[in-house]
Enzyme design. Structure first.
Site, PDB file in Angstrom:
ATOM      1  N   LYS A  10      -7.649  -5.741  -1.194  1.00 42.37           N
ATOM      2  CA  LYS A  10      -7.126  -6.823  -1.808  1.00 42.37           C
ATOM      3  C   LYS A  10      -6.880  -8.161  -1.079  1.00 42.37           C
ATOM      4  O   LYS A  10      -7.041  -7.972   0.178  1.00 42.37           O
ATOM      5  CB  LYS A  10      -5.564  -6.641  -2.421  1.00 42.37           C
ATOM      6  CG  LYS A  10      -4.644  -6.591  -1.555  1.00 42.37           C
ATOM      7  CD  LYS A  10      -3.796  -7.879  -0.956  1.00 42.37           C
ATOM      8  CE  LYS A  10      -2.844  -8.175   0.029  1.00 42.37           C
ATOM      9  NZ  LYS A  10      -3.334  -8.894   1.183  1.00 42.37           N
ATOM     10  N   ASP A 136       2.980  -4.536  -0.811  1.00 43.20           N
ATOM     11  CA  ASP A 136       1.897  -4.679  -1.412  1.00 43.20           C
ATOM     12  C   ASP A 136       1.390  -3.411  -2.430  1.00 43.20           C
ATOM     13  O   ASP A 136       0.600  -3.222  -3.013  1.00 43.20           O
ATOM     14  CB  ASP A 136       0.650  -5.006  -0.429  1.00 43.20           C
ATOM     15  CG  ASP A 136       0.683  -6.199   0.102  1.00 43.20           C
ATOM     16  OD1 ASP A 136       1.488  -7.211  -0.384  1.00 43.20           O
ATOM     17  OD2 ASP A 136       0.101  -6.372   1.316  1.00 43.20           O
TER      18      ASP A 136
HETATM   19  O1  C5P Z   1       6.585  -4.733   2.989  1.00 44.51           O
HETATM   20  P1  C5P Z   1       5.949  -4.379   4.056  1.00 44.51           P
HETATM   21  O2  C5P Z   1       6.273  -3.259   5.110  1.00 44.51           O
HETATM   22  O3  C5P Z   1       4.351  -4.101   4.183  1.00 44.51           O
HETATM   23  O4  C5P Z   1       5.983  -5.634   5.047  1.00 44.51           O
HETATM   24  C1  C5P Z   1       5.604  -5.774   6.419  1.00 44.51           C
HETATM   25  C2  C5P Z   1       6.619  -6.594   7.248  1.00 44.51           C
HETATM   26  O5  C5P Z   1       6.228  -8.050   6.830  1.00 44.51           O
HETATM   27  C3  C5P Z   1       8.064  -6.406   6.876  1.00 44.51           C
HETATM   28  O6  C5P Z   1       8.642  -5.805   7.675  1.00 44.51           O
HETATM   29  C4  C5P Z   1       8.680  -8.010   7.177  1.00 44.51           C
HETATM   30  O7  C5P Z   1       8.554  -8.357   8.575  1.00 44.51           O
HETATM   31  C5  C5P Z   1       7.389  -8.836   6.579  1.00 44.51           C
HETATM   32  N1  C5P Z   1       7.442  -9.095   5.124  1.00 44.51           N
HETATM   33  C6  C5P Z   1       8.168 -10.314   5.002  1.00 44.51           C
HETATM   34  N2  C5P Z   1       8.486 -10.693   3.591  1.00 44.51           N
HETATM   35  C7  C5P Z   1       7.485 -10.406   2.521  1.00 44.51           C
HETATM   36  C8  C5P Z   1       6.635  -9.118   2.989  1.00 44.51           C
HETATM   37  C9  C5P Z   1       6.547  -8.661   4.297  1.00 44.51           C
HETATM   38  O8  C5P Z   1       9.084 -10.895   5.775  1.00 44.51           O
HETATM   39  N3  C5P Z   1       7.839 -10.542   1.179  1.00 44.51           N
END
Ligand code: C5P
Length: 292
Positions: A10, A136
């Protein structure tokens, strides 16, 4: 019957941050778009009831660090599955590149295992598991074109984006999403993408309007940490409308014309850069990719 699922990459056509949340995540408003570029997962019986993963590319974690394995374990334990599975992963999406490769593999594991283990197709359960796996992953479950809010995990489908050829180029190093979000300064950001305008342009199939509204507020943070990404964007902007993917470091450029897109890929590759030609993907093969 062999069950397989494609896990599509994506891009974010816009990515806006509205603020920092009490849980440490950032409040997003983003327009997601699937690409034809995909990994493929094949689901095979496990003789001893274990959950295992194999991959054609070295360097991919094959244990619980892999989101596809975590997805399989979460789904299996939710439904009390005892059968196990061996997942063969054909990897084409570059890793830690801002293209949601790992998230999409996890989503494809959920979709494929619902069929492989013959579980009920409970959309709410799958979405809740997907949101626990990563911000995501819920978008990757559905694919196509959609708006993401909350952490990015609240997904509302949009009409399909008009077709574009998409050139991807990658400076050849991985970027940590968490590091980029940490470097991002909510208060210093004055620029907000025109998300509403972009959505209108999608609805009106206005390709010029889409190309003119590409924007990602995380660029400032990634460019500060990795100036090579900013240089790559400038290099690609000379040819088509270009933007960093997610938290980077891959940059994409949109083209209406295939030859123009192909020429950019050729010249990037001639300069020694990694470059791919793909296209936007409307999500048509969802759930029908069963090979006999
Ligand atoms: O949700 P995911 O594990 O993919 O996110 C990875 C990291 O990116 C999280 O640990 C966080 O530090 C950051 N993140 C964030 N805000 C979001 C998505 C991700 O701060 N909306």
């Amino acid at each position: 019957m062999l069950i397989s699922e494609n896990a599509h990459a994506k891009i974010n056509l816009t990515l806006d941050i509205l603020g920092k949340r009490p849980d440490g995540y950032h409040e997003l408003r983003t327009v997601y778009q699937s690409l034809a570029l995909c990994d493929t997962l094949r689901f095979l019986p496990s003789p001893d009831g274990s959950i295992t993963l194999g991959c054609d590319v070295p360097g991919i974690p094959l244990s619980d660090d892999n989101l596809a394995i975590r997805a399989a374990r979460m789904l299996g334990s939710h439904y009390g599955v005892t059968k196990g599975v061996h997942i063969e992963l054909v990897k084409r999406i570059p890793m830690a590149a801002g293209l949601a490769g790992g998230s999409s593999d996890a989503a494809a594991a959920l979709r494929g295992l619902v069929r492989f283990w013959q579980l009920p197709h409970e959309k709410d359960v799958l979405n809740a598991l997907a949101a626990r796996l990563g911000s995501d992953v819920p978008f990757c479950l559905a694919g196509g074109t959609a708006i993401g809010t909350g952490r990015g995990e609240q997904v509302t489908a949009l009409p399909s984006c008009p077709h574009f050829y998409v050139v991807l180029s990658n400076p050849g190093f991985a970027v940590s999403t968490a590091e980029v979000y940490q470097a991002y300064r909510v208060k210093e950001n004055k620029m907000h993408p025109d998300t509403d305008g972009l959505v209108r342009a999608i609805i009106n199939t206005d390709q010029k309007g889409i190309m003119g509204r590409l924007a990602n507020v995380l660029e400032s943070a990634t460019f500060m940490l990795y100036p090579a990404v900013s240089k790559l964007k400038e290099r690609m902007a000379g040819e088509g409308a270009s933007l960093m993917c997610g938290s980077g470091p891959t940059v994409f450029a949109l083209f209406k014309n295939q030859q123009q897109a192909g020429r950019l890929v050729d010249s990037l590759q001639a300069e020694g850069a990694a470059a791919w030609l793909t296209e936007t993907y409307a999500g048509d093969d969802k759930g029908v990719n069963t090979d006999v």
